[in-house]
Design a protein around this motif. Structure first.
Motif, mmCIF file in Angstrom:
data_model
loop_
_atom_site.group_PDB
_atom_site.id
_atom_site.type_symbol
_atom_site.label_atom_id
_atom_site.label_comp_id
_atom_site.label_asym_id
_atom_site.label_seq_id
_atom_site.Cartn_x
_atom_site.Cartn_y
_atom_site.Cartn_z
ATOM 1 N N VAL A 10 26.300 17.381 63.345
ATOM 2 C CA VAL A 10 25.819 16.228 64.108
ATOM 3 C C VAL A 10 24.887 16.727 65.204
ATOM 4 N N GLN A 11 23.910 15.919 65.538
ATOM 5 C CA GLN A 11 22.982 16.294 66.602
ATOM 6 C C GLN A 11 23.598 16.007 67.967
ATOM 7 N N ALA A 12 23.184 16.764 68.941
ATOM 8 C CA ALA A 12 23.642 16.530 70.307
ATOM 9 C C ALA A 12 23.340 15.094 70.712
ATOM 10 N N GLY A 13 24.315 14.477 71.367
ATOM 11 C CA GLY A 13 24.180 13.086 71.754
ATOM 12 C C GLY A 13 24.710 12.104 70.722
ATOM 13 N N LEU A 16 30.830 11.284 66.056
ATOM 14 C CA LEU A 16 31.556 11.697 64.869
ATOM 15 C C LEU A 16 32.994 11.225 65.037
ATOM 16 N N ARG A 17 33.633 10.846 63.939
ATOM 17 C CA ARG A 17 35.043 10.481 64.017
ATOM 18 C C ARG A 17 35.864 11.354 63.080
ATOM 19 N N LEU A 18 36.826 12.033 63.649
ATOM 20 C CA LEU A 18 37.752 12.853 62.867
ATOM 21 C C LEU A 18 39.002 12.036 62.556
ATOM 22 N N SER A 19 39.565 12.305 61.382
ATOM 23 C CA SER A 19 40.813 11.659 60.971
ATOM 24 C C SER A 19 41.832 12.721 60.589
#
Length: 122
Positions: A10-13, A16-19
């Protein structure tokens, strides 16, 4: 057993969602947490949530950017990561512990997931 998913580049800023899907344990009576381990560094606490979801704790480095939540009907805990920074790059591990989230903050972890890699590009 804990199985993480959702890691990636992912780019800075960005966000993201972790599960983390749990099985083989009374999920609804266990506190859950997330830890990170950057290359060459020790594993560090990121966030924890109590069994009921009523109490949450965060490391100062992620406070205001990350949110931990859980869905006891799905036996799943989440880590929403917003405004990510290159220094958030790490392997993220899901953890399960006693019912009180503060126990996980203090390092009382009963089991770990296998980890999911998050890479933040600048």
């Amino acid at each position: 057993q804990l199985v993480e998913s959702g890691g990636g580049l992912v780019q800075a800023g960005g966000s993201l969602r972790l599960s983390c899907a749990a099985s083989g344990r009374a999920f609804s009576t266990s506190a859950m947490g997330w830890f990170q381990q950057a290359p060459g560094k020790e594993r560090e606490f990121v966030a924890a949530i109590s069994a009921s979801g009523g109490s949450t704790y965060y490391a100062n480095s992620v406070k205001g950017r990350f949110t931990i939540s859980r869905d006891n009907a799905k036996n799943t805990v989440y880590l929403q990561m917003n405004s990510v920074k290159p220094e958030d790059t790490a392997v993220y591990y899901c953890a399960v512990g006693p019912s009180a989230a503060v126990a996980i903050v203090r390092g009382r972890v009963d089991a770990w997931g296998q980890g999911t890699l998050v890479t933040v590009s600048s």
